[in-house]
Write a protein that holds these residues in place. Structure first.
Motif, PDB file in Angstrom:
ATOM      1  N   ASP A 127       0.872  -1.350  -0.119  1.00 23.50           N
ATOM      2  CA  ASP A 127      -0.080  -0.079   0.200  1.00 23.50           C
ATOM      3  C   ASP A 127       0.962   1.370   0.159  1.00 23.50           C
ATOM      4  O   ASP A 127       0.262   2.403   0.064  1.00 23.50           O
ATOM      5  N   ALA A 128       2.237   1.180   0.145  1.00 21.07           N
ATOM      6  CA  ALA A 128       3.080   2.193   0.178  1.00 21.07           C
ATOM      7  C   ALA A 128       2.979   3.147  -1.249  1.00 21.07           C
ATOM      8  O   ALA A 128       2.759   2.433  -2.343  1.00 21.07           O
ATOM      9  N   ALA A 129       3.113   4.458  -1.182  1.00 20.87           N
ATOM     10  CA  ALA A 129       3.193   5.146  -2.375  1.00 20.87           C
ATOM     11  C   ALA A 129       4.295   4.803  -3.335  1.00 20.87           C
ATOM     12  O   ALA A 129       5.512   4.762  -2.554  1.00 20.87           O
ATOM     13  N   PRO A 130       4.585   4.928  -4.581  1.00 17.42           N
ATOM     14  CA  PRO A 130       5.748   4.780  -5.198  1.00 17.42           C
ATOM     15  C   PRO A 130       6.455   6.229  -5.194  1.00 17.42           C
ATOM     16  O   PRO A 130       6.758   6.819  -6.365  1.00 17.42           O
ATOM     17  N   GLU A 131       7.288   6.351  -4.140  1.00 18.58           N
ATOM     18  CA  GLU A 131       7.820   7.337  -3.928  1.00 18.58           C
ATOM     19  C   GLU A 131       9.462   7.004  -3.709  1.00 18.58           C
ATOM     20  O   GLU A 131       9.824   5.732  -3.057  1.00 18.58           O
ATOM     21  N   VAL A 132      10.424   7.753  -3.933  1.00 24.99           N
ATOM     22  CA  VAL A 132      11.756   7.501  -3.612  1.00 24.99           C
ATOM     23  C   VAL A 132      12.004   6.773  -2.094  1.00 24.99           C
ATOM     24  O   VAL A 132      11.608   7.578  -1.243  1.00 24.99           O
ATOM     25  N   GLY A 133      12.637   5.824  -2.239  1.00 25.87           N
ATOM     26  CA  GLY A 133      12.994   5.331  -0.890  1.00 25.87           C
ATOM     27  C   GLY A 133      12.104   3.995  -0.256  1.00 25.87           C
ATOM     28  O   GLY A 133      12.242   3.499   0.390  1.00 25.87           O
ATOM     29  N   ASN A 134      10.967   4.189  -1.101  1.00 29.97           N
ATOM     30  CA  ASN A 134       9.768   3.433  -0.495  1.00 29.97           C
ATOM     31  C   ASN A 134       9.866   1.948  -1.255  1.00 29.97           C
ATOM     32  O   ASN A 134      10.248   1.989  -2.136  1.00 29.97           O
ATOM     33  N   SER A 135       9.822   0.889  -0.834  1.00 38.56           N
ATOM     34  CA  SER A 135       9.736  -0.435  -1.037  1.00 38.56           C
ATOM     35  C   SER A 135       8.630  -1.157  -1.178  1.00 38.56           C
ATOM     36  O   SER A 135       7.644  -1.045  -0.578  1.00 38.56           O
ATOM     37  N   LEU A 136       8.083  -1.581  -2.583  1.00 45.53           N
ATOM     38  CA  LEU A 136       7.029  -2.059  -2.652  1.00 45.53           C
ATOM     39  C   LEU A 136       7.083  -3.422  -3.836  1.00 45.53           C
ATOM     40  O   LEU A 136       8.000  -3.578  -4.254  1.00 45.53           O
ATOM     41  N   PRO A 137       6.247  -4.411  -3.816  1.00 42.77           N
ATOM     42  CA  PRO A 137       5.889  -5.183  -4.795  1.00 42.77           C
ATOM     43  C   PRO A 137       6.262  -4.748  -6.154  1.00 42.77           C
ATOM     44  O   PRO A 137       5.561  -3.771  -6.401  1.00 42.77           O
ATOM     45  N   LEU A 138       6.925  -5.715  -7.006  1.00 47.11           N
ATOM     46  CA  LEU A 138       7.006  -5.029  -8.407  1.00 47.11           C
ATOM     47  C   LEU A 138       5.684  -4.893  -9.207  1.00 47.11           C
ATOM     48  O   LEU A 138       5.422  -3.984  -9.817  1.00 47.11           O
ATOM     49  N   GLY A 139       4.653  -5.763  -8.861  1.00 45.07           N
ATOM     50  CA  GLY A 139       3.187  -5.730  -9.372  1.00 45.07           C
ATOM     51  C   GLY A 139       2.449  -4.350  -8.991  1.00 45.07           C
ATOM     52  O   GLY A 139       1.550  -4.000  -9.560  1.00 45.07           O
TER      53      GLY A 139
END
Length: 278
Positions: free
Chosen positions: A121-133
């Protein structure tokens, strides 16, 4: 980060180009996240030298880097940007709201006081880690996993980045820094942004002594050895040495060493372009 070229007050300073450390905000690491690092000098457990040209070097401490980023939904504040002697990139010290501390690779543009978070649920911003999907197509990423939960294996050195180009079902297509295009499972994680310290590639040591500080001993060429020591050795005068090869006889230029039946080959869509020899 910027670089600086020193005045040639000594022969070692004449060609020296180094980083300015202007982004580094702390001089000592977090004690709870470091451990002593033992050097092998290129010897195995019986004391036999198995890797040549290794030895000496400045004493170092190993920083524990969080390559998994599994504290989902827990915000963390960037406390400091630090130097790490074990890698070309800078590292960032995170203070989580629950009191835990961790080191991550510092992306380009990350500032002290900034908040980062991981999770789907994290925003795609610098430093945030997300699943590639969950990352938008076209986003610049680094610190990429190859298997879910394994921890980041790809795109970790200073100044590097990959780009998420498209989606194919449960997979995403990523263009790697080498130019290779490959599929990676969408459940694998990556961090948004490019790795910091991009000027690292412009640095020049200036003298052999800096290599010794890094634990690298002088490396002598095979063509100057005797035939008993190297396949390229021997001959009258300055002989060419024949076809370039290793000490054990493996060809050194152009020989493909990738296993032909390697399991992950099926995920590679396009191989990296061949580099032109100068």
């Amino acid at each position: 980060m910027a670089i600086k070229k020193l005045k040639p007050t000594t022969p070692g300073q004449r060609h020296k180009v180094i980083g300015t450390f202007d982004t580094v905000t702390a001089s000592a690491p977090e004690k709870s996240l470091v451990v002593g690092k033992r050097k092998s000098g290129g010897r195995n457990n019986t004391g036999k030298m198995t890797a040549r040209y290794i030895g000496g070097g400045h004493k170092q401490r190993l920083r524990f880097i969080d390559f998994k980023r599994q504290k989902d939904g827990v915000p963390a504040t960037v406390k400091s940007i630090e130097y790490d002697p074990n890698r070309s990139a800078r590292i960032a010290l995170l203070y989580y709201v629950d009191g835990e501390k961790a080191y991550i690779l510092s992306p380009d543009g990350l500032q002290v006081g900034q908040q980062v978070v991981s999770g789907a649920d994290a925003a795609p911003e610098v430093g945030n880690s997300l699943p590639l999907g969950k990352i938008p197509v076209g986003t610049v990423i680094h610190n990429i996993e190859l298997r879910p939960g394994q921890g980041a294996k790809l795109v970790r050195s200073a100044g590097t980045f990959a780009q998420l180009t498209s989606r194919e079902g449960t997979y995403v297509v990523v263009k790697m820094p080498s130019g290779e295009t490959r599929r990676i499972l969408g459940a694998c994680r990556a961090t948004v942004g490019s790795v910091g310290n991009s000027d690292h590639a412009l640095e020049r040591s200036g003298k052999a002594g800096r290599s010794r500080w890094l634990g690298r001993r002088p490396h002598n060429r095979g063509v100057v050895m005797n035939p008993v020591d190297h396949p390229m050795g021997g001959g009258e005068g300055r002989a060419s040495g024949g076809h370039p090869r290793s000490r054990t006889g493996l060809y050194a230029k152009g020989l493909k060493t990738r296993a032909p039946k390697k399991h992950s080959s099926k995920y590679i869509i396009e191989r990296a372009p061949k580099k032109k020899r100068k």
